[in-house]
Motif scaffolding. Structure first.
Motif, PDB file in Angstrom:
ATOM      1  N   HIS A   7       0.815  -1.217   0.000  1.00 33.38           N
ATOM      2  CA  HIS A   7       0.000   0.000   0.000  1.00 33.38           C
ATOM      3  C   HIS A   7       0.850   1.269   0.000  1.00 33.38           C
ATOM      4  CE1 HIS A   7      -3.273  -2.622   2.085  1.00 33.38           C
ATOM      5  NE2 HIS A   7      -3.208  -2.820   0.787  1.00 33.38           N
ATOM      6  N   LYS A   8       2.123   1.140  -0.263  1.00 35.07           N
ATOM      7  CA  LYS A   8       3.013   2.298  -0.198  1.00 35.07           C
ATOM      8  C   LYS A   8       2.678   3.294  -1.307  1.00 35.07           C
ATOM      9  CE  LYS A   8       7.917   3.500   0.155  1.00 35.07           C
ATOM     10  NZ  LYS A   8       9.294   2.945   0.198  1.00 35.07           N
ATOM     11  N   GLU A   9       2.540   4.548  -0.940  1.00 34.28           N
ATOM     12  CA  GLU A   9       2.317   5.600  -1.909  1.00 34.28           C
ATOM     13  C   GLU A   9       3.665   6.140  -2.365  1.00 34.28           C
ATOM     14  OE1 GLU A   9      -1.899   7.101   0.073  1.00 34.28           O
ATOM     15  OE2 GLU A   9      -0.319   8.551  -0.415  1.00 34.28           O
ATOM     16  N   GLY A  10       3.777   6.315  -3.671  1.00 34.18           N
ATOM     17  CA  GLY A  10       5.045   6.781  -4.208  1.00 34.18           C
ATOM     18  C   GLY A  10       5.918   5.614  -4.642  1.00 34.18           C
ATOM     19  N   PRO A  11       7.113   5.898  -5.160  1.00 31.55           N
ATOM     20  CA  PRO A  11       7.992   4.839  -5.695  1.00 31.55           C
ATOM     21  C   PRO A  11       8.502   3.909  -4.600  1.00 31.55           C
ATOM     22  CG  PRO A  11       9.148   6.946  -5.632  1.00 31.55           C
ATOM     23  CD  PRO A  11       7.719   7.252  -5.298  1.00 31.55           C
ATOM     24  N   LEU A  12       8.719   2.654  -4.982  1.00 28.86           N
ATOM     25  CA  LEU A  12       9.264   1.661  -4.062  1.00 28.86           C
ATOM     26  C   LEU A  12      10.787   1.762  -4.034  1.00 28.86           C
ATOM     27  CD1 LEU A  12       7.101  -1.460  -5.018  1.00 28.86           C
ATOM     28  CD2 LEU A  12       6.719   0.147  -3.150  1.00 28.86           C
ATOM     29  N   SER A  13      11.358   1.512  -2.864  1.00 27.83           N
ATOM     30  CA  SER A  13      12.816   1.521  -2.738  1.00 27.83           C
ATOM     31  C   SER A  13      13.393   0.218  -3.307  1.00 27.83           C
ATOM     32  CB  SER A  13      13.209   1.648  -1.264  1.00 27.83           C
ATOM     33  OG  SER A  13      12.821   0.479  -0.546  1.00 27.83           O
ATOM     34  N   GLU A  14      14.707   0.171  -3.440  1.00 28.96           N
ATOM     35  CA  GLU A  14      15.366  -1.041  -3.942  1.00 28.96           C
ATOM     36  C   GLU A  14      15.087  -2.227  -3.025  1.00 28.96           C
ATOM     37  OE1 GLU A  14      19.487  -0.496  -4.710  1.00 28.96           O
ATOM     38  OE2 GLU A  14      19.872  -2.641  -5.048  1.00 28.96           O
ATOM     39  N   GLN A  15      15.085  -1.983  -1.712  1.00 26.00           N
ATOM     40  CA  GLN A  15      14.781  -3.061  -0.765  1.00 26.00           C
ATOM     41  C   GLN A  15      13.330  -3.510  -0.893  1.00 26.00           C
ATOM     42  OE1 GLN A  15      15.525  -2.079   3.326  1.00 26.00           O
ATOM     43  NE2 GLN A  15      15.189  -4.159   4.063  1.00 26.00           N
ATOM     44  N   TYR A  34       0.166   3.703  -6.727  1.00 23.26           N
ATOM     45  CA  TYR A  34       1.446   4.352  -6.996  1.00 23.26           C
ATOM     46  C   TYR A  34       1.548   4.964  -8.382  1.00 23.26           C
ATOM     47  CZ  TYR A  34       2.004  -0.378  -8.833  1.00 23.26           C
ATOM     48  OH  TYR A  34       1.816  -1.559  -9.488  1.00 23.26           O
ATOM     49  N   LYS A  35       0.528   4.788  -9.270  1.00 16.67           N
ATOM     50  CA  LYS A  35       0.579   5.407 -10.598  1.00 16.67           C
ATOM     51  C   LYS A  35      -0.809   5.427 -11.220  1.00 16.67           C
ATOM     52  CE  LYS A  35       1.614   1.295 -13.384  1.00 16.67           C
ATOM     53  NZ  LYS A  35       0.354   1.355 -14.139  1.00 16.67           N
ATOM     54  N   PRO A  36      -1.098   6.462 -12.042  1.00 10.98           N
ATOM     55  CA  PRO A  36      -2.395   6.525 -12.715  1.00 10.98           C
ATOM     56  C   PRO A  36      -2.435   5.583 -13.917  1.00 10.98           C
ATOM     57  CG  PRO A  36      -1.035   8.389 -13.350  1.00 10.98           C
ATOM     58  CD  PRO A  36      -0.260   7.638 -12.296  1.00 10.98           C
ATOM     59  N   PHE A  37      -3.648   5.397 -14.483  1.00 13.44           N
ATOM     60  CA  PHE A  37      -3.804   4.510 -15.632  1.00 13.44           C
ATOM     61  C   PHE A  37      -3.153   5.130 -16.871  1.00 13.44           C
ATOM     62  CE2 PHE A  37      -6.826   6.421 -18.591  1.00 13.44           C
ATOM     63  CZ  PHE A  37      -7.336   7.478 -17.846  1.00 13.44           C
ATOM     64  N   MET A  38      -2.835   4.264 -17.850  1.00 16.23           N
ATOM     65  CA  MET A  38      -2.235   4.684 -19.114  1.00 16.23           C
ATOM     66  C   MET A  38      -3.298   4.535 -20.208  1.00 16.23           C
ATOM     67  SD  MET A  38       1.193   3.112 -20.952  1.00 16.23           S
ATOM     68  CE  MET A  38       2.215   3.459 -19.519  1.00 16.23           C
ATOM     69  N   PRO A  39      -3.482   5.525 -21.078  1.00 14.47           N
ATOM     70  CA  PRO A  39      -4.478   5.420 -22.152  1.00 14.47           C
ATOM     71  C   PRO A  39      -4.207   4.222 -23.063  1.00 14.47           C
ATOM     72  CG  PRO A  39      -3.688   7.681 -21.933  1.00 14.47           C
ATOM     73  CD  PRO A  39      -2.799   6.828 -21.078  1.00 14.47           C
ATOM     74  N   ARG A  40      -5.258   3.787 -23.757  1.00 13.60           N
ATOM     75  CA  ARG A  40      -5.176   2.581 -24.589  1.00 13.60           C
ATOM     76  C   ARG A  40      -4.044   2.654 -25.603  1.00 13.60           C
ATOM     77  NH1 ARG A  40      -9.857  -0.012 -28.592  1.00 13.60           N
ATOM     78  NH2 ARG A  40      -8.382  -0.954 -30.060  1.00 13.60           N
ATOM     79  N   GLN A  41      -3.973   3.752 -26.381  1.00 20.71           N
ATOM     80  CA  GLN A  41      -2.980   3.842 -27.436  1.00 20.71           C
ATOM     81  C   GLN A  41      -1.567   3.788 -26.877  1.00 20.71           C
ATOM     82  OE1 GLN A  41      -3.619   3.705 -30.638  1.00 20.71           O
ATOM     83  NE2 GLN A  41      -1.443   3.797 -31.171  1.00 20.71           N
ATOM     84  N   GLN A  42      -1.340   4.502 -25.781  1.00 23.83           N
ATOM     85  CA  GLN A  42      -0.002   4.520 -25.177  1.00 23.83           C
ATOM     86  C   GLN A  42       0.374   3.144 -24.639  1.00 23.83           C
ATOM     87  OE1 GLN A  42       0.407   7.530 -22.164  1.00 23.83           O
ATOM     88  NE2 GLN A  42       2.511   6.933 -21.635  1.00 23.83           N
ATOM     89  N   ALA A  43      -0.606   2.429 -24.032  1.00 23.86           N
ATOM     90  CA  ALA A  43      -0.331   1.093 -23.495  1.00 23.86           C
ATOM     91  C   ALA A  43      -0.005   0.114 -24.617  1.00 23.86           C
ATOM     92  CB  ALA A  43      -1.530   0.598 -22.690  1.00 23.86           C
TER      93      ALA A  43
END
Length: 576
Positions: A452-460, A532-541
């Motif tokens: 449930h971490k908000e934001g980027p995950l660390s290497e660990q 941790y991230k919004p959805f990506m539009p169809r064409q971009q995905a």
């Protein structure tokens, strides 16, 4: 009834100096091992043993114990002792556990304690005196689950670092007991199911001693039940089964168990036969069913059944579950051959006359067809139960991580759609679909703080996350029907060019189902909203998939996927 079981922990050996890799905190490691054991065995015994050993090791006291309810009215106390105790101290400890149970559980009847010392300590000449043990109630969602007993080793309270372990123990016990309740109950009749019988009756027979009292098993089969389904419909057949099961439960003791073995076949297990005339009970039951059990579409037609009864005295000979059921079946078939609506008691003389209960060569063609139909029905029932188990495991994951649960259901729907357009054996399609449902089951062992971490995950954090394919595969590797599905769980993060994990497989070294699912999983991950991230539009995905063709994805499978992108979008229902 309270049973006590305890093991001895030998003194720790000093390890040889060696380089050790970075490890997770011991509390997390303990929780992870408990969870792993629970899902690999579908049994809480190993999980609780790991918990006791871990708590004893971290606290450094004399030991730890967990008291939980078992089948029927029995309670089981599992004790793990770091060092030996005198017989008087063990009696005092048992009395303390008994008193604590009575204080926390109202209505508990007489408690019987039996001991099973698995290993003598052998390394202490004079057992140390018993120190005071502290009691912790185990409960979750207002439900009493049992008691935890700990020697805190002169500490006044449980160390704060172990609070998560205690919380996880409560949560795991509740989850395991709820799951076990679902897994051992027949949803139609409310009786125990075949799984319960296979586990509990086998365990009962294995633990019988020569001084145990006699017990009984009664196998019952409704006469001509197939004709009820064929002529009146399955709804009427289900009505008869429910009414029949209700009649079977009447007049039974609390320790007795009614089990639906499959179809129209039931088993009544009488763990204690003392002062009971089971033969008379069976004859009374025959009369009651004939009088009261009716089909709603044919209220004038009588329902009858045939019975095979076995009464076994452990003092005469040991017996396995398989031998017991064989004898009951032979007695049942004898009742059928005598004209049905009868009870036959198994005897050694009956076993010596196999023509009374077995005549394969003499069976009529229609009887052979009936048996083949029964086998087909049983296979269908087994497949249905297996699918139900997969659904339950997915729902457990949803409880811990809601978004992951939704993702699992979505990718399973997408995978099923694609499989309809592939020329694969039906067994392989079923396995791939189950693998899609369970692909993230290993995340049950991942801390919620990372999921449930908000934001980027660390290497660990990523190092921990990348363990979930192996953990998930270990959860289900002992379930034979999930062996092929396990390939999806273990390999769905492998890349076509060998740059994935956990094994770095390349090209066709990766099972076909895992290569197919890798595309489905990646597309849904891009199109869906995540913490941790919004959805990506169809064409971009779609462009991102094409960019990684040949590196992350199998080019042929990716082309096949993109050909059906319009239908996939309709099924996924993502935002535009």
């Amino acid at each position: 009834m309270l049973k006590i079981k305890y093991t001895m922990m030998p003194p720790e050996k000093t390890p040889h100096p060696q380089a050790t890799p970075t490890t997770l905190p011991p509390e997390f490691d303990l929780v992870q091992k408990m969870t792993d054991a629970s899902f690999r065995t579908m049994d809480q015994d190993l999980s609780l043993e790991i918990c006791l050993v871990g708590l004893t090791k971290q606290l450094g006291g004399q030991g730890a114990g967990i008291l939980t309810g078992e089948a029927g009215e029995e309670w089981l106390l599992r004790l793990h002792l770091r060092s030996g105790l005198s017989e008087d101290d063990l009696e005092r400890l048992s009395a303390h556990c008994r008193a604590e149970l009575l204080a926390h559980q109202e209505g508990t009847e007489k408690i019987l304690i039996s001991r099973s010392l698995i290993q003598e300590p052998g390394y202490t000449e004079q057992p140390p005196a018993l120190t005071p043990w502290t009691t912790f109630p185990l409960q979750a969602e207002g439900k009493f689950l049992g008691l935890l007993f700990l020697d805190l080793n002169h500490q006044t309270q449980l160390p704060v670092s172990l609070n998560p372990v205690l919380h996880q123990l409560n949560t795991s016990l509740l989850s395991i007991q709820n799951l076990r309740g679902l897994l051992i109950t027949d949803p139609l009749t409310g009786c125990y199911n075949r799984w319960f019988m296979d586990v509990e009756l086998a365990k009962f027979c294995e633990n019988l001693s020569s001084t145990a009292e006699a017990f009984g098993v009664m196998v019952l089969d409704i006469d001509h039940f197939k004709s009820i389904n064929d002529q009146q419909g399955h709804a009427s057949g289900d009505h008869v089964l429910v009414g029949f099961a209700d009649l079977l439960r009447r007049g039974l003791h609390k320790s007795d168990a009614v089990i639906r073995m499959g179809g129209d076949e039931f088993l009544i297990w009488f763990p204690r036969e003392r002062n009971r005339d089971l033969h008379a009970f069976g004859r009374t039951l025959l009369a009651e069913v004939e009088e009261k059990c009716r089909s709603p579409k044919n209220p004038e037609g009588k329902i009858t059944f045939s019975v095979g009864l076995v009464i076994h005295d452990p003092s005469q000979e040991p017996i396995s579950k398989e031998q017991l059921l064989d004898r009951a079946d032979h007695a049942l078939y004898t009742s059928k051959r005598k004209g049905r609506n009868q009870l036959t008691l198994w005897t050694p003389e009956l076993e010596s006359q196999p023509w009374l209960w077995s005549d394969v060569e003499g069976r009529l063609p229609d009887e052979v067809q009936r048996l083949q139909a029964q086998i087909t029905g049983l296979k269908a029932g087994i497949a249905k139960d297996q699918d139900h188990l997969v659904e339950l495991l997915t729902n457990i994951l949803s409880i811990k991580e809601f978004e992951t649960g939704l993702h699992s259901h979505r990718v399973a729907l997408l995978t099923s759609f694609l499989l309809k357009h592939l020329d694969l054996p039906e067994e392989e399609k079923t396995a791939i679909h189950r693998g899609a449902m369970l692909h993230d089951i290993g995340k049950i062992a991942i801390p919620e703080s990372i999921l449930h971490k908000e934001g980027p995950l660390s290497e660990q954090d990523w190092h921990v996350i990348k363990q979930h394919p192996r953990l998930g595969h270990r959860f289900i590797e002992n379930q034979g029907f999930l062996q092929t599905a396990g390939d999806i769980i273990l390999y769905h993060h492998e890349h076509f060019d060998g740059g994935g994990y956990p094994r770095g497989l390349k090209g066709e070294e990766i099972p076909y189902g895992a290569r197919l699912f890798c595309v489905v999983d990646a597309y849904d991950s891009m199109r869906a909203n995540r913490v941790y991230k919004p959805f990506m539009p169809r064409q971009q995905a779609a462009e991102e998939l094409q960019r990684k063709s040949g590196s992350q994805f199998d080019p042929e499978i990716l082309d096949f996927f993109l050909q059906h992108l319009d239908e996939i979008e309709k099924i996924g229902r993502w935002e535009s």
